[in-house]
Write an enzyme that holds these catalytic residues in place. Structure first.
Site, PDB file in Angstrom:
ATOM      1  N   LYS A   1       0.814  -1.208   0.000  1.00 58.29           N
ATOM      2  CA  LYS A   1       0.000   0.000   0.000  1.00 58.29           C
ATOM      3  C   LYS A   1       0.855   1.269   0.000  1.00 58.29           C
ATOM      4  O   LYS A   1       0.405   2.327  -0.421  1.00 58.29           O
ATOM      5  CB  LYS A   1      -0.923   0.021   1.221  1.00 58.29           C
TER       6      LYS A   1
HETATM    7  C1  LIG Z   1      -4.595  -4.660   0.846  1.00 59.44           C
HETATM    8  C2  LIG Z   1      -3.832  -5.917   0.813  1.00 59.44           C
HETATM    9  C3  LIG Z   1      -4.146  -6.944  -0.092  1.00 59.44           C
HETATM   10  C4  LIG Z   1      -5.329  -6.855  -1.025  1.00 59.44           C
HETATM   11  O1  LIG Z   1      -5.159  -5.855  -1.987  1.00 59.44           O
HETATM   12  P1  LIG Z   1      -6.418  -5.342  -2.845  1.00 59.44           P
HETATM   13  O2  LIG Z   1      -5.902  -4.205  -3.642  1.00 59.44           O
HETATM   14  O3  LIG Z   1      -7.442  -4.937  -1.845  1.00 59.44           O
HETATM   15  O4  LIG Z   1      -6.853  -6.488  -3.661  1.00 59.44           O
HETATM   16  C5  LIG Z   1      -3.333  -8.056  -0.116  1.00 59.44           C
HETATM   17  N1  LIG Z   1      -2.286  -8.182   0.712  1.00 59.44           N
HETATM   18  C6  LIG Z   1      -1.958  -7.227   1.610  1.00 59.44           C
HETATM   19  C7  LIG Z   1      -0.804  -7.461   2.507  1.00 59.44           C
HETATM   20  C8  LIG Z   1      -2.716  -6.067   1.685  1.00 59.44           C
HETATM   21  O5  LIG Z   1      -2.397  -5.123   2.565  1.00 59.44           O
END
Ligand SMILES: *Cc1c(COP(=O)(O)O)cnc(C)c1O
Length: 453
Positions: free
Chosen positions: A110
């Protein structure tokens, strides 16, 4: 470049306004009004540093930001990542690599989007002199990443809803231990989907949104998606294959933001890309890509909490393309889903996608196997990507979405090793500050207004 709503009933906006608005006022999600063809540029882009590539890609979209300024914002965004390459590829076996996306300040992918989004918000506040209230819902990692992108920024307050007791203790500490006065982590009862529903209701109240200058950091914000497309492109360029040659990305998936960011590249000149949508036990997307039917169910907690989602908010973006870019059909499909009906994928639409699902036992097993076979520790989200992995000669890149150090309990159970990270160790010594709130729009609005200094 202009950006239009998937539902076609909101005016198209420029890049900066799209970033600031987040969710379109007609309830839809923004998408670029047209997509650039990257084909003529790919040869020149090979070998570029990550920030340089990000700049070349994002300037197609962020056309209302002067190029020098955009370049600076992007460079700063990735300066805080550890190591020389923010998104290194790790080769595990011939044809099998891991794309490590956890070297940013909060140790999950993120950060790629939220470091940039934080800087875009700051720019906006500086330009307009208007304060912004950032509201997000998190299944764990978005909140931490948004908070780290925006802590202590004048003119910006950040409210992050998270499902109480359903994120990992270290994820909670990442949000609650910043010591920044503009940060409000809000524990709400229920699941992530409940928090996200309440958030959408708060946004739907246009009067309130205007009054507090509300903006969204969830992956409904298009800037996040576009920032994430870059690491797919970066990894693809490193492979040195032709645009039409198959390459498979395996993507641990919850809200469908990450995998959608990759898939968009198939519409910009990389038709060979394939995507494996890897879910945990919350398998709505697995069911969709195997049976063709999208129908929400209840959410169960799992060992991969950032994927405990059964109402993938970015699904509407894919649906828009599946429905031939026709907003009327998107509106009809979304209205049917809101009535509890299901959505059927148009015949032949699934081409680039396959899917897998891993329950908690499978997650533990995959972590153990990958550790024994390759001496490499993966986190529980990444572990979903190793479920039923196809080994058919197609070059495969599994996205490692978080550092295993964020989930030490599960890793110890599966491998006997305890992964540690100095960033997280430092957090354990700090005092958490958090808040509680009901998972309904009125309670959240009241809380936000009460914090208005
Ligand atoms: C947010 C997240 C996901 C999922 O990502 P999306 O964009 O919501 O599909 C997978 N793994 C981790 C570690 C995350 O923080």
């Amino acid at each position: 470049m202009k950006f239009a709503s998937t539902r076609g009933e909101a005016p198209a906006l420029g890049f900066s306004a799209t970033v600031e608005t987040g969710l379109a006022p007609d309830g839809g999600l923004f998408l670029p009004a047209s997509l650039p063809d990257l084909t003529p540029h790919l040869k020149d882009w090979r070998g570029l540093s990550y920030p340089e590539l990000a700049f070349r890609f994002l300037r197609f979209f962020a056309t209302d930001i002067p190029e020098l300024e955009l370049h600076g914002l992007i460079r700063e965004s990735y300066d805080g990542f550890r190591g020389s390459d923010p998104a290194p590829l790790r080769r595990l076996a011939p044809g099998l690599q891991v794309l490590e996306l956890f070297h940013g300040p909060t140790l999950a992918f993120k950060d790629f989007a939220l470091q940039l989004l934080g800087r875009l918000y700051r720019r906006q506040v500086r330009l307009s002199g208007q304060k912004i209230t950032v509201l997000g819902a998190t299944s764990g990692d978005t909140g931490a990443a948004a908070i780290h992108g925006l802590a202590d920024q004048a003119g910006i307050r950040v409210f992050i809803l998270y499902p109480e007791g359903r994120i990992s203790p270290l994820q909670e500490r990442q949000m609650c231990c910043t010591g920044a006065a503009n940060i409000f982590p809000l524990a709400v009862p229920g699941s992530f989907d409940d928090a996200q529903r309440a958030l959408k209701q708060v946004f739907a109240d246009r009067g309130f949104a205007a009054r507090v200058g509300l903006s969204a950091v969830n992956s409904i914000n298009l800037a996040r998606i576009l920032a994430q497309s870059v690491y797919y492109l970066h990894a693809w360029l490193a492979l040195g294959v032709k645009p039409e040659e198959p390459v498979r990305f395996v993507v641990p998936t919850g809200n469908f933001g990450n995998v959608f960011a990759g898939w968009l590249l198939t519409r910009m000149g990389l038709p060979g890309l394939r995507f494996r949508v890897a879910t945990n036990r919350n398998d709505i997307l697995y069911r969709f890509f195997t049976d063709g039917e999208y129908h929400s169910g209840g959410v169960e907690p799992s060992l991969a909490p950032s994927m405990d989602i059964q109402a993938a908010s970015n699904f509407e973006r894919l649906l828009y393309y599946f429905e031939g870019g026709d907003p009327a059909r998107v509106r009809a499909a979304m209205a049917a889903l809101a009535r509890g009906e299901s959505y059927r994928m148009p015949a032949g639409a699934a081409g680039a996608f396959s899917a897998s699902r891993a329950d908690d036992d499978a997650i533990r097993q995959r972590i153990g196997e990958v550790y024994r076979e390759f001496g490499y520790i993966i986190d529980p989200h990444t572990a979903c990507g190793f479920q039923d992995l196809e080994r058919d000669g197609v070059p495969t890149i599994v996205l490692a979405t978080a550092s295993p150090a964020k989930f030490p309990e599960t890793i110890v159970e599966a491998t006997g090793e305890e992964p540690k990270d100095p960033l997280l160790e430092a957090l354990k010594k700090r005092m958490p500050v958090g808040y509680r709130c009901g998972a309904d729009a009125a309670a959240i609005q009241e809380f936000i207004l009460a914090q208005r200094g």
